[in-house]
Write an enzyme that holds these catalytic residues in place. Structure first.
Site, PDB file in Angstrom:
ATOM      1  CG  PHE A  63      39.070  24.817  41.086  1.00  0.00           C
ATOM      2  CD1 PHE A  63      38.382  24.364  39.975  1.00  0.00           C
ATOM      3  CD2 PHE A  63      39.134  23.984  42.202  1.00  0.00           C
ATOM      4  CE1 PHE A  63      37.766  23.107  39.957  1.00  0.00           C
ATOM      5  CE2 PHE A  63      38.512  22.728  42.205  1.00  0.00           C
ATOM      6  CZ  PHE A  63      37.839  22.297  41.086  1.00  0.00           C
ATOM      7  CG  HIS A 178      49.105  25.641  26.605  1.00  0.00           C
ATOM      8  ND1 HIS A 178      47.820  25.913  27.016  1.00  0.00           N
ATOM      9  CD2 HIS A 178      49.189  26.097  25.329  1.00  0.00           C
ATOM     10  CE1 HIS A 178      47.155  26.510  26.037  1.00  0.00           C
ATOM     11  NE2 HIS A 178      47.979  26.640  25.002  1.00  0.00           N
ATOM     12  CG  ASP A 304      41.851  23.301  29.475  1.00  0.00           C
ATOM     13  OD1 ASP A 304      42.189  23.917  30.509  1.00  0.00           O
ATOM     14  OD2 ASP A 304      42.016  23.751  28.328  1.00  0.00           O
TER      15      ASP A 304
END
Length: 425
Positions: A63, A178, A304
């Site tokens: 965000f 990740h 994502d």
């Protein structure tokens, strides 16, 4: 009170699939059954022909707040999520400043109080995303962090990873990783293969992902921690997760809609709107992901959601940032490319977008039962619509102009209608 009538209620947590009515009082599902319309209901929703599902849960969104709010902020991201049927999202920590401290976490929590949906936040695993020193995980958890991730960057030091896993197991929180070794990547965002060669680039080899997935699966097996492999894209990585699960590791994996929908060939069509980390890979990789969704090697679908401005994206491929927006198209891409093509049942698709994400983050949501929070989405899996615009601040998506099935009519969060299709009669 709200009465939802004649909807096909699908609850993956109990495998319920039947036409029922739902009564919502305040923020709670008060009762489920068959009821008459009376004056006590302020709102009556006719859900005939539509599915009523638990509100969707996305465990992987950006965000951009604080620090990059020209791309997205908590308000615009929440509205984008609501339009996509999501009632709960988990935001990543790669903001500016990074969420490695209580002050930044509290800023996000306070802004999220005004959100129409449930906005949750992870803390970073390492201070400053440097991959060297762990944050005070216990303090951040006590302050409201629901898990930890350095998403956006890999953590190279295996000893740091193992320490983090041991602490996360003690605290009963998940870690999300990740997985890309930068030493094995020349140009990020594009698969090292036929398309990158055609473009004169040396891209990101699948082995950059595979070696880190294999390492972290084995460290998860050693530590017993709950570990989530983010946005998996490679066939070999899928096999590593499958092996780890068979050996008893508490490993989850997530797949994005773009990785089960597109391939590296689409980079030639969509240019920088098909650039993401990890990159779109081969047809073989794509179908390995679909098979893993079928057998629950991959048990979560996550977007994502990565907003960028058109100015940032409309540059040379190498200079463009990676990532696309995904919240507003995720469910429809699943319905169109997984359910309607016979890869998954609608029950299985919703399982990967509701109860399984809830289990990863230890949430009391993702289900439809009396006394539960009234977080619901109502959508028509047979209604087609064209992707045209977004309520997100950004529109970096390869799916603009695509015709998809699974139009969302209502999103209800904490008993409030937070999205209603303007095309409703």
């Amino acid at each position: 009170m709200i009465l939802i009538r004649n909807g096909r209620v699908i609850d993956p947590s109990t495998k319920r699939d039947e036409v029922l009515d739902i009564v919502i009082k305040n923020d709670i599902i008060e009762k489920i059954g068959k009821f008459q319309i009376t004056s006590e209901y302020e709102v009556v929703i006719d859900a005939s022909g539509s599915i009523v599902s638990p509100g969707l849960i996305d465990v992987h969104v950006h965000f951009r707040d604080p620090g990059f709010t020209y791309k997205e902020d908590i308000e615009s991201g929440s509205n984008s999520a609501a339009r996509g049927g999501f009632t709960t999202v988990v935001c990543m920590a790669n903001t500016n400043p990074i969420v490695d401290n209580e002050e930044t976490l509290n800023y996000i929590k306070n802004k999220a109080k005004n959100s129409p949906i449930n906005v949750l936040q992870v803390g970073s695993i390492t201070k400053g995303f440097k991959g060297e020193e762990l944050v005070d995980m216990e303090n951040l958890k006590n302050s409201g962090a629901v898990g930890f991730s350095d998403d956006g960057l890999p953590i190279i030091n295996s000893d740091v990873i193992l320490d983090a896993m041991n602490k996360a197991k003690e605290l009963n929180v998940p870690l999300s990783f990740h997985e890309e070794d930068p030493s094995l990547i020349t140009c990020a965002g594009i698969n090292d293969g036929k398309i990158s060669k055609q473009m004169g680039l040396v891209g990101a080899s699948n082995v950059a992902e595979d070696v880190m997935v294999a390492r972290d699966c084995m460290l998860a097996l050693k530590s017993g921690a709950k570990v989530n492999i983010q946005h998996i894209s490679s066939k070999a990585s899928v096999e590593a997760v499958r092996l780890a699960k068979r050996l008893g590791a508490n490993v989850y994996a997530e797949a994005t809609p773009h990785h089960f929908t597109l391939t590296e060939d689409d980079v030639l069509i969509y240019k920088t709107n098909a650039k993401m980390n990890p990159p779109l890979r081969t047809v073989d990789d794509k179908y390995s992901i679909i098979e893993a969704l079928q057998d629950d090697t991959i048990e979560i679908i996550a977007t994502d959601h990565a907003p960028h401005t058109s100015e940032e994206k409309n540059v040379d491929f190498v200079k463009s940032p990676s990532g696309i927006v995904g919240l507003e198209t995720s469910l429809a891409l699943g319905v169109t490319h997984l359910v309607r093509k016979g890869h998954l049942s609608i029950m299985k698709l919703l399982e990967k977008m509701t109860i399984n994400p809830a289990k990863l983050y230890n949430l009391e949501s993702g289900c439809i039962k009396e006394g539960a929070k009234a977080d619901l989405v109502i959508f028509n899996p047979n209604e087609e619509y064209e992707v045209k615009e977004f309520v997100s601040k950004s529109s970096n998506s390869p799916f603009i102009g695509h015709k998809l099935y699974g139009k969302i009519n209502y999103t209800i969060c904490n008993g409030n209608i937070v999205f209603e299709s303007i095309e409703q009669d």
